[in-house]
Scaffold this active site. Structure first.
Site, short mmCIF file in Angstrom:
data_model
loop_
_atom_site.label_atom_id
_atom_site.label_comp_id
_atom_site.label_asym_id
_atom_site.label_seq_id
_atom_site.Cartn_x
_atom_site.Cartn_y
_atom_site.Cartn_z
N TYR A 194 0.82 -1.22 0.00
CA TYR A 194 0.00 0.00 0.00
C TYR A 194 0.85 1.27 0.00
O TYR A 194 0.30 2.37 0.02
CB TYR A 194 -0.91 0.03 1.22
N LYS A 261 3.06 -13.67 6.82
CA LYS A 261 3.16 -14.74 5.82
C LYS A 261 4.64 -15.03 5.58
O LYS A 261 5.10 -15.18 4.45
CB LYS A 261 2.44 -14.29 4.53
N ASP A 315 -2.80 -16.94 6.74
CA ASP A 315 -3.96 -17.72 6.32
C ASP A 315 -4.53 -18.55 7.45
O ASP A 315 -5.73 -18.78 7.53
CB ASP A 315 -3.65 -18.59 5.09
N ASP A 339 -5.40 -5.10 6.49
CA ASP A 339 -6.62 -4.61 5.84
C ASP A 339 -7.62 -5.75 5.69
O ASP A 339 -8.80 -5.62 6.05
CB ASP A 339 -6.26 -4.02 4.48
#
Length: 454
Positions: A194, A261, A315, A339
């Site tokens: 972002y 991640k 995840d 987000d």
């Protein structure tokens, strides 16, 4: 006006008489008549922002017997920015928020397509200026821009997006463990994909990056690729995790979870987890114990007075907040996954209509409605103002006015329990077979909250 700093020479902003908020040792210093910036927002901001102001005024008056009062200072962005300055994110608005230290805002239009222009009344996108092809308005079409919300965060280095996720009894929720949901998300706000390093397919920068990667690594990125860069820094990570750890300490919470991640993106997301652990163990070592140490040194039994610092793969956490949300109290994440997580988590307890949010930096704090502008409902006095009202609760807590904040929370809980709710909640309650549900307007929900402040 009381305060320790000189008044900037503003063109459109009119600072009311009152007390300028200052910051000392990282904490706001707030007088009895603090000046707070308010940005109405686009679309339904026309409805929800006045409802919020009325609820806040009532709570402050009741909590402090009329001895305290917020002095609202109108600021302009989006459609109002276009009308006042000819641009959607005026420099003066940013300067005013920095001057005032605290502001709250409604939602702003964010273009999503490749069209060159967007209408700030109805969000229609088109390839020309002038009259909107959809709504026919002649004074609301702006050149395409990236995001007012992101622009505000980046311009003022509001590095932490803070999103409490809580369940209100009586709200229909899709998850059977919804009543166990009570955690807060700290999302890094300035880095990751972002950050704005996003380059069009075939452009000079995209071609240069593709060539550089091939030269340095021998790996070929497809020539017809758009390219995005994902920066995650030691500085950005540590200040975000530091705030999350401080929140856990101040609120006597049991754990902080670093979400990442890193199993795939080892030097960005993986480093986020590594640097986050360093903050907890090196800066707050007397307060935290790692999950590894918990089992290796303490036999799985938490030492008294300690907070658990742990990490989870991104995840996996999306599953775990659904199946065992009670195990989480503070989550710290990089920007993109933060987000996703924020909106997924609020869905557990009924959706964005009751999802508050804040963007916080070293000195400035900006509170906001977390949903979109819903332009088809503009001016209908219909939508749920809960998000911006709950964001005002966060604002009052930030200012140290917890008594007023608690009154609003009490009023919201009672209004929902009594079935005095806007259409979005009313239809869900009725679908579940609940009796005695009374659908109220946007302003009516505010009035129901005020009537139930105890």
């Amino acid at each position: 006006m009381r305060g320790e700093r000189s008044m900037p020479d503003f063109k459109e902003v009119k600072i009311p008489d009152g007390d300028l908020i200052t910051v000392k040792n990282g904490k706001p210093v707030v007088g009895d008549r603090p000046i707070v910036g308010v940005l109405r927002g686009d679309g339904i901001g026309l409805d929800i922002t006045p409802a919020m102001k009325k609820v806040v005024a009532a709570a402050v008056a009741k909590a402090y017997g009329g001895k305290r009062e917020i002095q609202w200072c109108p600021l302009y962005a989006g459609l109002e920015g276009l009308h006042h300055y000819g641009k959607v994110l005026p420099e003066e608005t940013i300067a005013a928020i920095q001057h005032l230290k605290v502001a709250i805002k409604g939602p702003f239009t964010t273009p999503i397509g490749e069209e060159t222009h967007v209408c700030l009344y109805c969000a229609h996108q088109q390839y020309h200026a002038g009259t909107c092809d959809e709504c026919g308005k002649t004074d609301g079409v702006a050149e395409r821009f990236r995001s007012i919300n992101v622009g505000l965060r980046q311009a003022m280095d509001l590095y932490a997006c803070v999103r409490p996720i809580m369940y209100f009894e009586g709200v229909p929720a899709p998850n059977k463990y919804a009543d166990h949901v009570n955690f807060i998300i700290f999302r890094e706000n300035t880095e990751d994909v972002y950050a704005g390093h996003d380059f069009e397919r075939g452009g000079e920068v995209a071609k240069a990056i593709i060539a550089l990667v091939k030269e340095k690594t021998g790996k070929q990125i497809r020539e017809d690729s758009g390219i995005g860069v994902k920066p995650i820094s030691v500085t950005g990570t540590k200040r975000l995790v530091r705030m999350a750890c401080q929140w856990a300490i101040q609120n006597d919470l049991p754990s902080v979870t670093l979400v990442h991640k890193g199993n795939i993106m080892k030097f960005t997301e993986g480093s986020f987890a590594k640097w986050g652990y360093e903050v907890a163990t090196q800066e707050f070592g007397d307060k935290f114990v790692t999950e590894k140490a918990l089992w290796d040194e303490h036999g799985g039994k938490m030492p008294a007075g300690k907070i658990l610092i742990k990490d989870r793969i991104a995840d996996s956490i999306f599953q775990q907040i659904q199946t065992r949300p009670g195990e989480y109290s503070v989550l710290a994440l990089p920007n993109l996954n933060g987000d996703y997580m924020s909106d997924a988590a609020i869905a557990l307890v009924g959706g964005l209509g009751l999802g508050p949010g804040a963007n916080i930096g070293t000195e400035v704090a900006m509170f906001e409605a977390t949903h979109g502008t819903a332009p088809k409902y503009t001016g209908m006095d219909k939508v749920n103002p809960g998000s911006i009202i709950l964001s005002a609760v966060m604002m009052l807590q930030h200012m140290g006015w917890s008594e007023a904040a608690d009154l609003i929370l009490d009023g919201i809980r009672a209004a929902i329990k009594d079935g005095q709710v806007t259409y979005d909640l009313a239809r869900l309650m009725k679908a579940e077979g609940r009796k005695g549900v009374n659908e109220v307007s946007c302003s009516g929900f505010g009035e129901a909250i005020i009537a139930r402040m105890k």
